[in-house]
Design a protein around this motif. Structure first.
Motif: not given
Length: 320
Positions: A72-73, A154, A172
């Motif tokens: 997911s990153l 995230s 983020k």
């Protein structure tokens, strides 16, 4: 559980000058990340069994507490947590590691509890397909999406500046997304009485329509199940352990898991999202107390634990 002789290691990777405090595999590449008590990170090629890159990510006085990598990153990012109160997102490629983190979160959290990245449900809808419903949090006073349509979730959960609280941060924006319990709830004092938050697992069950859930273990042996839609009161409160909860694992379906503590019990439990209950499925009593780590295989069938007695148990069949 039958006792079997430990197999010989496939390889031994040497290079750190201080105790290794955490390790994690890259989700799709033959890469292993390792961090040590003096703040050094090493990136290993697991095929060649050699160091690709090394750098000091956190100060030697504080060291690295936790490392994590997730699809997911993105394929070229990982996260580090130091005892210096920071969480950092790093970029890397074939040429090595970036010298400056892309994101730095100053959490003011100086505890031993390792952070947890969001675990997306491995079956059914993906995090990127989750609902874009919103939540108003007291920290930002604006509506924020609990899921992101393009790159997945995230977020990271960690023990907060107040050690009995759980904080969720956006990796983020480097902003705090939620605090559990929230200050507007009436449950803050009862959670504080449970002591420090010792273990965390952040997940996104399909039953929650894309909203973050957290399973948190506390110093008095209690585990609280949180849903960010109701940050003032936990979904469920259980006490399966008589000593501090040291590790929590949730399976890929987010419907059950395993916990280890400073006592002599390993507990396997199920999560019923319709009733909001956490129920013991199986309990294993150990000869010697202390389970500091737990992990569940991606298919959800096998769990492993790391014990204070120097033993690593990997024949625990899950029944969740």
């Amino acid at each position: 559980m039958s006792k079997r002789a430990a197999p010989d290691p496939v390889a031994v990777l040497r290079g750190h000058r201080a105790s290794v405090t955490d390790i994690c595999f890259h989700p799709s590449k033959p890469i292993l990340f390792s961090g040590s008590a003096d703040g050094e990170l090493r990136i290993w090629d697991t095929f060649r069994r050699q160091t690709l890159s090394s750098a000091w990510l956190h100060s030697a006085a504080h060291g690295i507490l936790a490392l994590a990598s997730s699809s997911s990153l993105g394929t070229n990012k990982f996260v580090s947590q130091g005892r210096d109160g920071t969480v950092k997102v790093w970029d890397f490629d074939d040429t090595g590691l970036s010298r400056i983190p892309s994101v730095t979160i100053k959490t003011n959290s100086y505890h031993f509890c390792k952070f947890s990245l969001a675990k997306n449900q491995s079956t059914g809808s993906k995090a990127g397909e989750a609902s874009k419903d919103c939540l108003e949090t007291e920290e930002v006073h604006t509506n924020q999406s609990c899921s992101e349509s393009s790159e997945g979730l995230s977020y990271v959960a960690l023990s907060g500046e107040n050690s009995s609280e759980v904080e969720i941060w956006d990796l983020k924006s480097a902003e705090r997304f939620a605090r559990l319990p929230s200050s507007i709830g009436s449950n803050s004092s009862s959670v504080s009485s449970k002591g420090m938050c010792m273990a965390l697992q952040l997940c996104v069950p399909s039953e929650s329509q894309g909203f973050l859930n957290v399973m948190a273990g506390y110093e008095d042996g209690t585990m609280l199940w949180w849903d960010v839609r109701n940050p003032g009161v936990p979904v469920s409160s259980v006490k399966f352990h008589s000593e501090p909860v040291l590790s929590i694992g949730i399976d890929g379906s987010c419907k059950g898991g395993i916990s280890g503590a400073a006592d002599e019990r390993i507990v396997m439990y199920s999560l019923d999202h319709s009733s909001g209950t956490c129920v013991v499925n199986k309990e294993i009593t150990l000869e010697r107390p202390g389970i500091s780590g737990t992990s569940i295989r991606p298919d959800g069938k096998i769990a492993a634990t790391a014990g204070w007695d120097h033993r690593f148990l990997n024949d625990l069949t899950l029944t969740v």
